[in-house]
Design a protein around this motif. Structure first.
Motif, mmCIF file in Angstrom:
data_model
loop_
_atom_site.group_PDB
_atom_site.id
_atom_site.type_symbol
_atom_site.label_atom_id
_atom_site.label_comp_id
_atom_site.label_asym_id
_atom_site.label_seq_id
_atom_site.Cartn_x
_atom_site.Cartn_y
_atom_site.Cartn_z
ATOM 1 N N PRO A 2 0.830 -1.214 0.000
ATOM 2 C CA PRO A 2 0.000 0.000 0.000
ATOM 3 C C PRO A 2 0.859 1.256 0.000
ATOM 4 C CG PRO A 2 -0.260 -1.212 2.068
ATOM 5 C CD PRO A 2 0.688 -1.988 1.211
ATOM 6 N N GLN A 3 0.342 2.291 -0.661
ATOM 7 C CA GLN A 3 1.047 3.561 -0.682
ATOM 8 C C GLN A 3 0.901 4.259 0.657
ATOM 9 O OE1 GLN A 3 -0.691 5.571 -4.066
ATOM 10 N NE2 GLN A 3 1.231 5.277 -5.172
ATOM 11 N N ALA A 4 1.903 5.059 0.978
ATOM 12 C CA ALA A 4 1.849 5.837 2.211
ATOM 13 C C ALA A 4 0.754 6.887 2.103
ATOM 14 C CB ALA A 4 3.201 6.501 2.459
ATOM 15 N N ARG A 5 0.117 7.141 3.188
ATOM 16 C CA ARG A 5 -0.940 8.150 3.231
ATOM 17 C C ARG A 5 -0.317 9.520 3.469
ATOM 18 N NH1 ARG A 5 -5.936 8.340 7.478
ATOM 19 N NH2 ARG A 5 -6.465 10.474 7.034
ATOM 20 N N LEU A 6 -0.737 10.497 2.674
ATOM 21 C CA LEU A 6 -0.246 11.855 2.837
ATOM 22 C C LEU A 6 -1.160 12.631 3.764
ATOM 23 C CD1 LEU A 6 0.620 12.880 -0.834
ATOM 24 C CD2 LEU A 6 2.212 12.263 0.985
ATOM 25 N N GLU A 7 -0.570 13.409 4.645
ATOM 26 C CA GLU A 7 -1.328 14.321 5.500
ATOM 27 C C GLU A 7 -1.276 15.697 4.849
ATOM 28 O OE1 GLU A 7 -3.124 13.658 8.246
ATOM 29 O OE2 GLU A 7 -2.633 11.535 8.085
ATOM 30 N N LEU A 8 -2.396 16.120 4.291
ATOM 31 C CA LEU A 8 -2.460 17.381 3.564
ATOM 32 C C LEU A 8 -3.438 18.326 4.247
ATOM 33 C CD1 LEU A 8 -2.726 15.887 -0.032
ATOM 34 C CD2 LEU A 8 -0.664 16.708 1.115
ATOM 35 N N LEU A 9 -3.205 19.606 4.081
ATOM 36 C CA LEU A 9 -4.078 20.626 4.631
ATOM 37 C C LEU A 9 -4.648 21.445 3.481
ATOM 38 C CD1 LEU A 9 -5.165 22.205 7.115
ATOM 39 C CD2 LEU A 9 -3.067 23.582 6.989
ATOM 40 N N TYR A 10 -5.972 21.545 3.411
ATOM 41 C CA TYR A 10 -6.624 22.374 2.405
ATOM 42 C C TYR A 10 -6.698 23.803 2.938
ATOM 43 C CZ TYR A 10 -10.320 24.496 -0.370
ATOM 44 O OH TYR A 10 -11.040 25.346 -1.172
ATOM 45 N N ASP A 28 2.479 16.810 5.364
ATOM 46 C CA ASP A 28 3.210 16.512 4.133
ATOM 47 C C ASP A 28 3.091 17.601 3.072
ATOM 48 O OD1 ASP A 28 4.225 13.868 4.777
ATOM 49 O OD2 ASP A 28 2.124 13.257 4.773
ATOM 50 N N GLY A 29 2.059 18.427 3.156
ATOM 51 C CA GLY A 29 1.917 19.463 2.151
ATOM 52 C C GLY A 29 0.569 20.150 2.227
ATOM 53 N N LEU A 30 0.373 21.066 1.301
ATOM 54 C CA LEU A 30 -0.854 21.854 1.234
ATOM 55 C C LEU A 30 -1.584 21.611 -0.073
ATOM 56 C CD1 LEU A 30 0.416 25.403 2.303
ATOM 57 C CD2 LEU A 30 -0.707 23.705 3.733
ATOM 58 N N MET A 31 -2.884 21.715 -0.010
ATOM 59 C CA MET A 31 -3.715 21.794 -1.212
ATOM 60 C C MET A 31 -4.338 23.185 -1.152
ATOM 61 S SD MET A 31 -3.134 19.052 -2.808
ATOM 62 C CE MET A 31 -4.204 19.403 -4.184
ATOM 63 N N ILE A 32 -3.895 24.059 -2.041
ATOM 64 C CA ILE A 32 -4.298 25.461 -2.008
ATOM 65 C C ILE A 32 -5.373 25.709 -3.058
ATOM 66 C CG2 ILE A 32 -3.517 27.851 -2.170
ATOM 67 C CD1 ILE A 32 -0.647 26.799 -1.661
ATOM 68 N N ARG A 33 -6.441 26.365 -2.644
ATOM 69 C CA ARG A 33 -7.508 26.692 -3.590
ATOM 70 C C ARG A 33 -6.987 27.739 -4.566
ATOM 71 N NH1 ARG A 33 -12.359 30.210 -3.878
ATOM 72 N NH2 ARG A 33 -13.836 29.078 -5.158
ATOM 73 N N PRO A 68 5.688 20.972 -0.046
ATOM 74 C CA PRO A 68 5.074 20.694 -1.344
ATOM 75 C C PRO A 68 3.622 21.180 -1.326
ATOM 76 C CG PRO A 68 5.956 18.683 -0.356
ATOM 77 C CD PRO A 68 6.064 19.766 0.657
ATOM 78 N N TYR A 69 3.154 21.626 -2.469
ATOM 79 C CA TYR A 69 1.747 22.015 -2.541
ATOM 80 C C TYR A 69 1.154 21.638 -3.884
ATOM 81 C CZ TYR A 69 2.764 26.195 -5.387
ATOM 82 O OH TYR A 69 3.146 27.052 -6.387
ATOM 83 N N GLY A 70 -0.145 21.504 -3.859
ATOM 84 C CA GLY A 70 -0.928 21.290 -5.062
ATOM 85 C C GLY A 70 -2.024 22.333 -5.071
ATOM 86 N N VAL A 71 -2.833 22.329 -6.106
ATOM 87 C CA VAL A 71 -3.908 23.307 -6.196
ATOM 88 C C VAL A 71 -5.250 22.619 -6.394
ATOM 89 C CG1 VAL A 71 -2.412 25.151 -7.060
ATOM 90 C CG2 VAL A 71 -3.593 23.667 -8.685
#
Length: 160
Positions: A2-10, A28-33, A68-71
């Motif tokens: 199984p893949q590791a679970r990421l702890e992300l904050l929106y 682990d990172g951010l998910m930015i709107r 790291p961040y995503g959108v």
């Protein structure tokens, strides 16, 4: 395995996270709107995209703290033509941050299907539109996820 679970904050324009503390606690990172394609209550197929006012500050914080961040982007297109324009707009916005993106580009559609603008075109058309935008972003080299609530997809939007 199984893949590791990421702890992300929106985070969005209403968020004021303490990223130093969050990073120290193992975030682990951010998910930015990033924004959305326009007013969800508008029943026309008009595209009027905008950047969330909190995006620049949250992006700068993520870079400053080395996170790291995503959108997250909320799609509004009702036709394939508008979806192509929406994808073009997204590609232009993302090109400025391409090297910083460490996580996904999430196309958010959960609440779209609750609005009359999308319920009138049905699930299949909505899926084609989302796949068109996701396909274009994938071709451009982005890792794309489509987020939608299964309950809403199953109960809110008529089959067509």
């Amino acid at each position: 395995m199984p893949q590791a679970r990421l702890e992300l904050l929106y985070v969005d324009s209403r968020s004021t996270p303490d990223l130093g503390t969050a990073r120290d606690r193992g975030l682990d990172g951010l998910m930015i709107r990033l924004g959305q394609g326009g007013d969800l209550r508008d029943t026309s197929d008009r595209l009027d995209p905008y950047i969330d006012v909190g995006f620049p500050g949250h992006r700068l914080s993520a870079v400053t703290y080395g996170m790291p961040y995503g959108v997250v982007y909320r799609c509004v297109a009702l036709s394939e033509e508008t979806a192509e324009r929406e994808a073009d707009w997204l590609v232009r916005q993302l090109s400025a941050i391409r090297d910083e993106l460490g996580l996904y580009v999430v196309l958010h559609a959960e609440d779209l299907l609750q609005y009359p603008r999308h319920s009138r075109i049905g699930k299949m058309a909505t899926e084609r539109i989302l796949r068109l935008i996701a396909g274009r972003l994938t071709i451009e080299g982005y890792r794309v996820l489509i987020y939608i609530n299964d309950h809403i997809l199953a109960t809110t939007v008529p089959q067509s």
